[in-house]
Design a protein around this motif. Structure first.
Motif, PDB file in Angstrom:
ATOM      1  N   LYS A 168      -2.400  15.801   1.504  1.00  5.95           N
ATOM      2  CA  LYS A 168      -1.921  14.841   0.516  1.00  5.95           C
ATOM      3  C   LYS A 168      -0.499  14.411   0.866  1.00  5.95           C
ATOM      4  O   LYS A 168       0.207  15.082   1.596  1.00  5.95           O
ATOM      5  N   GLY A 169      -0.086  13.256   0.344  1.00  5.99           N
ATOM      6  CA  GLY A 169       1.323  12.905   0.403  1.00  5.99           C
ATOM      7  C   GLY A 169       1.744  11.813   1.354  1.00  5.99           C
ATOM      8  O   GLY A 169       2.917  11.459   1.382  1.00  5.99           O
ATOM      9  N   SER A 170       0.809  11.242   2.125  1.00  2.00           N
ATOM     10  CA  SER A 170       1.221  10.156   3.014  1.00  2.00           C
ATOM     11  C   SER A 170       0.023   9.295   3.371  1.00  2.00           C
ATOM     12  O   SER A 170      -1.129   9.645   3.090  1.00  2.00           O
TER      13      SER A 170
ATOM     14  N   LEU B  70       0.854  -1.184   0.000  1.00  2.70           N
ATOM     15  CA  LEU B  70       0.000   0.000   0.000  1.00  2.70           C
ATOM     16  C   LEU B  70       0.889   1.233   0.000  1.00  2.70           C
ATOM     17  O   LEU B  70       1.665   1.462   0.925  1.00  2.70           O
ATOM     18  N   MET B  71       0.785   2.020  -1.065  1.00  2.00           N
ATOM     19  CA  MET B  71       1.596   3.228  -1.222  1.00  2.00           C
ATOM     20  C   MET B  71       0.715   4.460  -1.262  1.00  2.00           C
ATOM     21  O   MET B  71      -0.442   4.397  -1.697  1.00  2.00           O
ATOM     22  N   PRO B  72       1.254   5.612  -0.830  1.00  2.00           N
ATOM     23  CA  PRO B  72       0.522   6.854  -1.044  1.00  2.00           C
ATOM     24  C   PRO B  72       0.339   7.099  -2.539  1.00  2.00           C
ATOM     25  O   PRO B  72       1.238   6.800  -3.346  1.00  2.00           O
ATOM     26  N   GLY B  73      -0.811   7.639  -2.917  1.00  2.00           N
ATOM     27  CA  GLY B  73      -1.023   7.962  -4.324  1.00  2.00           C
ATOM     28  C   GLY B  73       0.030   8.918  -4.837  1.00  2.00           C
ATOM     29  O   GLY B  73       0.509   9.807  -4.125  1.00  2.00           O
ATOM     30  N   VAL B  74       0.414   8.739  -6.099  1.00  2.00           N
ATOM     31  CA  VAL B  74       1.414   9.604  -6.728  1.00  2.00           C
ATOM     32  C   VAL B  74       0.822  11.001  -6.925  1.00  2.00           C
ATOM     33  O   VAL B  74      -0.335  11.158  -7.346  1.00  2.00           O
TER      34      VAL B  74
END
Length: 460
Positions: free
Chosen positions: A380-382, A56-60
């Motif tokens: 945003k960002g994490s 699971l990654m933060p959205g680009v």
């Protein structure tokens, strides 16, 4: 599974990419926000989604996108198609450049861009403002509207969006310093780059890889040095856009150490390809600044690892296949191409698998750093509690081949720079504010779901 109708979701069994570590835990989402990270059993009416074995990654957050919309040129790309391609590539927030028609250089241009994007986008978006001589007195107004940065071309641009000459660049820096704004520049010495390209055309050079010589590394370095000097003496924040050269990275590394408020963006193509691909792809791989040598590509990766390069932006801006060859000479063709739906997979393949780039660092340069630099953090960002639930479910081991004819982009092409590339690592699902937008090859989100995200805060 339909996440789009559920306000409370638990993504269970995956590996969560946090700013400083990876955690095997469940990600709890409520009403579009990250509620928590836990291994405890949670009761209540949550939809449980098993993501065992996935990351699971933060959205680009793509810092550098050209959608050509609104514009008579939106046959190349528009918000409806482009935002779907973005979602397929794991991009949950598009930061769009101001070069629409009309450009985002005043309230009218801003409102028109915001209206079109709000109506059509499947993912969230933020907006660059313009930096051209005629709009210097509009920068504070654009800041009040929420623009995250202001883009100027030190190189020659076009009649509708002219070059920002030195005097106006300094004036713009002084203006944005009043509200801690961010100036972004295309850093190439205009006359050197223009002269070199015309010379190659005049002698009818047949080696397309000489684009690197036509617009040489030192023309980029000189412009970087000039912009940094102006930024330093005027106490203005600066972003060097799509930086391509190791010499520039080394100079910028030292400038940062000296306290200059400068950030650095590069693009995936400068990390994946060298100038030799121009002999094969020709104008379909032409961009400015140019693709450089293989030695330079390898050195750029060192500056990814040491943190000199802060962010990755795609510079997505497709042209039709016909437009890329309409002049009949490589030296006179348009520069630029699409393919931002390949960006994250390319970086996973080349960075994580080939070079051992930590996933936390990958998420920093594709999401967190962009959010911080552009004033979108911590919304945003994490994946930390309190942030928007912009989440990617990624299979790090899925192998696949990119086909531009199957892209959701408005411009379909089998000639692009990423065509037939083999990748290892693929986005399976993309959630924007907790809503499933992309799911295993299908767009399941809604047109107009994307929201405008204004600059949230001062630089952090």
């Amino acid at each position: 599974m339909t996440l789009s109708t559920c306000k409370k979701t638990i993504l269970k069994g995956g590996t969560i990419v946090l700013p400083d570590r990876l955690v095997g835990a469940s990600l709890v989402i409520e009403n579009g926000i990250i509620k928590g990270i836990t291994n405890a059993k949670i009761g209540g009416d949550y939809e449980i989604v098993d993501v065992t074995g996935k990351v699971l990654m933060p959205g680009v957050i793509d810092s550098h996108v050209h959608m050509w919309d609104p514009s008579p040129l939106n046959y190349r790309e528009d918000w409806y198609h482009g935002s779907q391609a973005a979602a397929a590539g794991g991009i949950t927030t598009i930061v769009e450049m101001p070069l629409s028609v009309p450009p985002v250089t005043d309230r009218h241009g801003f409102e028109l861009k915001k209206e079109v994007a709000s109506k059509d986008s499947f993912v969230d978006f933020a907006l660059w403002g313009g930096l051209i001589p005629s709009c210097i007195d509009k920068l504070e107004e654009l800041n009040d509207l929420g623009c995250v940065a202001y883009k100027g071309f030190m190189s020659f641009a076009n009649p509708d969006y002219p070059q920002i000459t030195d005097g106006y660049l300094v004036k713009g820096m002084r203006e944005v310093a009043k509200f801690d704004g961010l100036i972004g520049v295309h850093a190439e010495n205009a006359e050197v780059a223009d002269f070199g390209s015309k010379h190659m055309s005049d002698i009818n050079c047949k080696d397309e890889s000489m684009h690197d010589e036509a617009r040489p590394w030192w023309a980029e370095l000189e412009a970087i040095q000039r912009a940094v000097l102006f930024s330093k003496v005027n106490n203005s924040r600066l972003l060097i856009c799509h930086m391509t050269i190791a010499e520039g990275a080394e100079y910028l590394k030292k400038a940062k150490m000296e306290g200059v408020k400068v950030s650095v963006e590069t693009c995936p193509h400068y990390l994946l390809f060298d100038k030799n691909i121009l002999r094969d792809k020709k104008s379909y791989a032409k961009c400015n600044p140019p693709l450089r040598s293989r030695e330079n590509v390898e050195k750029l990766w060192d500056y990814i690892f040491d943190g000199t390069i802060d962010i990755i932006g795609s510079d997505h801006g497709p042209y039709s296949d016909e437009e890329k060859v309409k002049e009949g000479s490589f030296w006179n063709e348009y520069s630029g191409f699409g393919g931002f739906d390949a960006m994250l997979s390319g970086l996973i393949t080349e960075g994580v698998h080939k070079r051992g780039l930590p996933l936390s660092h990958l998420s920093k340069i594709t999401s967190e750093n962009t959010a911080r630099i552009m004033g979108l953090y911590p919304k945003k960002g994490s994946l930390l509690p309190g942030s928007d639930a912009d989440v990617l479910v990624v299979d790090l081991n899925e192998e696949w081949i990119y086909d531009g004819m199957k892209s959701f982009s408005k411009t379909k092409s089998n000639k692009g720079i990423y065509q037939d590339m083999k990748f290892k690592g693929k986005v399976e699902k993309t959630l924007v504010r907790g809503e499933l937008v992309y799911d295993n090859g299908m767009i399941v989100g809604k047109q107009g779901y994307g929201q405008y995200v204004p600059k949230q805060n001062q630089h952090s």
